[in-house]
Design a protein around this motif. Structure first.
Motif, mmCIF file in Angstrom:
data_model
loop_
_atom_site.group_PDB
_atom_site.id
_atom_site.type_symbol
_atom_site.label_atom_id
_atom_site.label_comp_id
_atom_site.label_asym_id
_atom_site.label_seq_id
_atom_site.Cartn_x
_atom_site.Cartn_y
_atom_site.Cartn_z
ATOM 1 N N VAL A 42 0.880 -1.169 0.000
ATOM 2 C CA VAL A 42 0.000 0.000 0.000
ATOM 3 C C VAL A 42 0.915 1.216 0.000
ATOM 4 O O VAL A 42 1.696 1.395 0.931
ATOM 5 C CB VAL A 42 -0.921 0.024 1.233
ATOM 6 N N GLU A 85 -6.838 4.605 -1.455
ATOM 7 C CA GLU A 85 -5.569 4.033 -1.914
ATOM 8 C C GLU A 85 -5.793 2.710 -2.639
ATOM 9 O O GLU A 85 -6.833 2.080 -2.505
ATOM 10 C CB GLU A 85 -4.620 3.783 -0.725
ATOM 11 N N LYS A 86 -4.772 2.318 -3.374
ATOM 12 C CA LYS A 86 -4.754 1.010 -4.030
ATOM 13 C C LYS A 86 -4.020 0.028 -3.122
ATOM 14 O O LYS A 86 -3.004 0.366 -2.528
ATOM 15 C CB LYS A 86 -4.028 1.063 -5.375
ATOM 16 N N ARG A 88 -2.132 -3.521 -3.359
ATOM 17 C CA ARG A 88 -1.561 -4.449 -4.337
ATOM 18 C C ARG A 88 -1.204 -5.753 -3.640
ATOM 19 O O ARG A 88 -0.528 -5.735 -2.615
ATOM 20 C CB ARG A 88 -0.342 -3.829 -5.000
ATOM 21 N N ARG A 118 -2.168 -8.347 -8.330
ATOM 22 C CA ARG A 118 -3.408 -7.658 -8.678
ATOM 23 C C ARG A 118 -3.544 -6.431 -7.781
ATOM 24 O O ARG A 118 -3.025 -6.403 -6.671
ATOM 25 C CB ARG A 118 -4.619 -8.570 -8.426
ATOM 26 N N SER A 119 -4.270 -5.432 -8.268
ATOM 27 C CA SER A 119 -4.532 -4.217 -7.500
ATOM 28 C C SER A 119 -6.022 -4.134 -7.184
ATOM 29 O O SER A 119 -6.866 -4.522 -8.001
ATOM 30 C CB SER A 119 -4.136 -2.975 -8.306
ATOM 31 N N PHE A 120 -6.324 -3.596 -6.000
ATOM 32 C CA PHE A 120 -7.708 -3.466 -5.553
ATOM 33 C C PHE A 120 -7.914 -2.093 -4.940
ATOM 34 O O PHE A 120 -6.996 -1.515 -4.355
ATOM 35 C CB PHE A 120 -8.030 -4.536 -4.494
ATOM 36 N N ASP A 121 -9.128 -1.574 -5.055
ATOM 37 C CA ASP A 121 -9.480 -0.328 -4.378
ATOM 38 C C ASP A 121 -9.662 -0.634 -2.902
ATOM 39 O O ASP A 121 -10.400 -1.560 -2.536
ATOM 40 C CB ASP A 121 -10.783 0.256 -4.936
ATOM 41 N N ALA A 122 -9.004 0.139 -2.055
ATOM 42 C CA ALA A 122 -9.086 -0.093 -0.612
ATOM 43 C C ALA A 122 -10.522 -0.019 -0.116
ATOM 44 O O ALA A 122 -10.943 -0.821 0.715
ATOM 45 C CB ALA A 122 -8.219 0.917 0.130
#
Length: 167
Positions: A42, A85-86, A88, A118-122
């Motif tokens: 993060v 934040e993203k 990862r 992979r990336s995710f929206d917090a």
């Protein structure tokens, strides 16, 4: 006399070298395959973890009882997340070949991934939906679970991380 000293020194060095090589081979033969790691990043902060104790089937699918116990586990390494934040998540290439998923406060991924990260929206990771009322709420911390899948079926290994939301 000098010749005897020289040959004795060479013999000692040769014996020491053979001993060192033998010890090295014994040590290497006792080594096991390194444990696969999962990583959460993060911003500029990163935490890496080995499989959660009791949640590593050593390449074999975990039993239903083990999966149920692993899903309810809390904890793992902690990382702070600011809203927006993203997050990862990364896994070893061998884990990616098997396929893997991420579970947060609810299901995060629709399909298993074969990618190494992979990336995710917090915000999505902290979102919980009440099945009875249908209302969406946000939690301040969430246990993020990363699960390696056995041939696309049940998990073989699980890693746990705690995400704490920063106000």
């Amino acid at each position: 006399m000098t010749a005897a000293l020289i040959s004795w020194g060479k013999g000692r060095r040769a014996a020491a070298a053979i001993g060192a090589v033998s010890l090295g081979l014994v040590t290497l033969s006792a080594c096991e395959k390194p444990t696969a790691l999962a990583t959460v990043t993060v911003g500029s902060s990163t935490v890496t973890a080995e499989a959660t104790p009791g949640c590593d089937g050593n390449g074999k699918e975990l039993s239903r009882k083990a999966v149920a116990a692993c899903i309810t586990k809390k904890g793992g390494k902690t990382i702070t997340v600011h809203p927006g934040e993203k997050v990862r998540v990364g896994v070893d290439p061998d884990v990616a070949k098997s396929g893997w998923i991420v579970i947060g406060a609810g299901p995060v991924m629709r399909e298993p991934s074969k990618q190494t990260y992979r990336s995710f929206d917090a915000d999505a990771l902290f979102m919980q939906q009440n099945p009875q009322t249908g209302q969406t709420t946000y939690t301040k911390d969430v246990t993020l679970q990363v699960a390696e899948l056995h041939e696309g079926d049940g998990p073989t290994t699980m890693w746990h991380f705690t995400l704490k939301q920063k106000d």
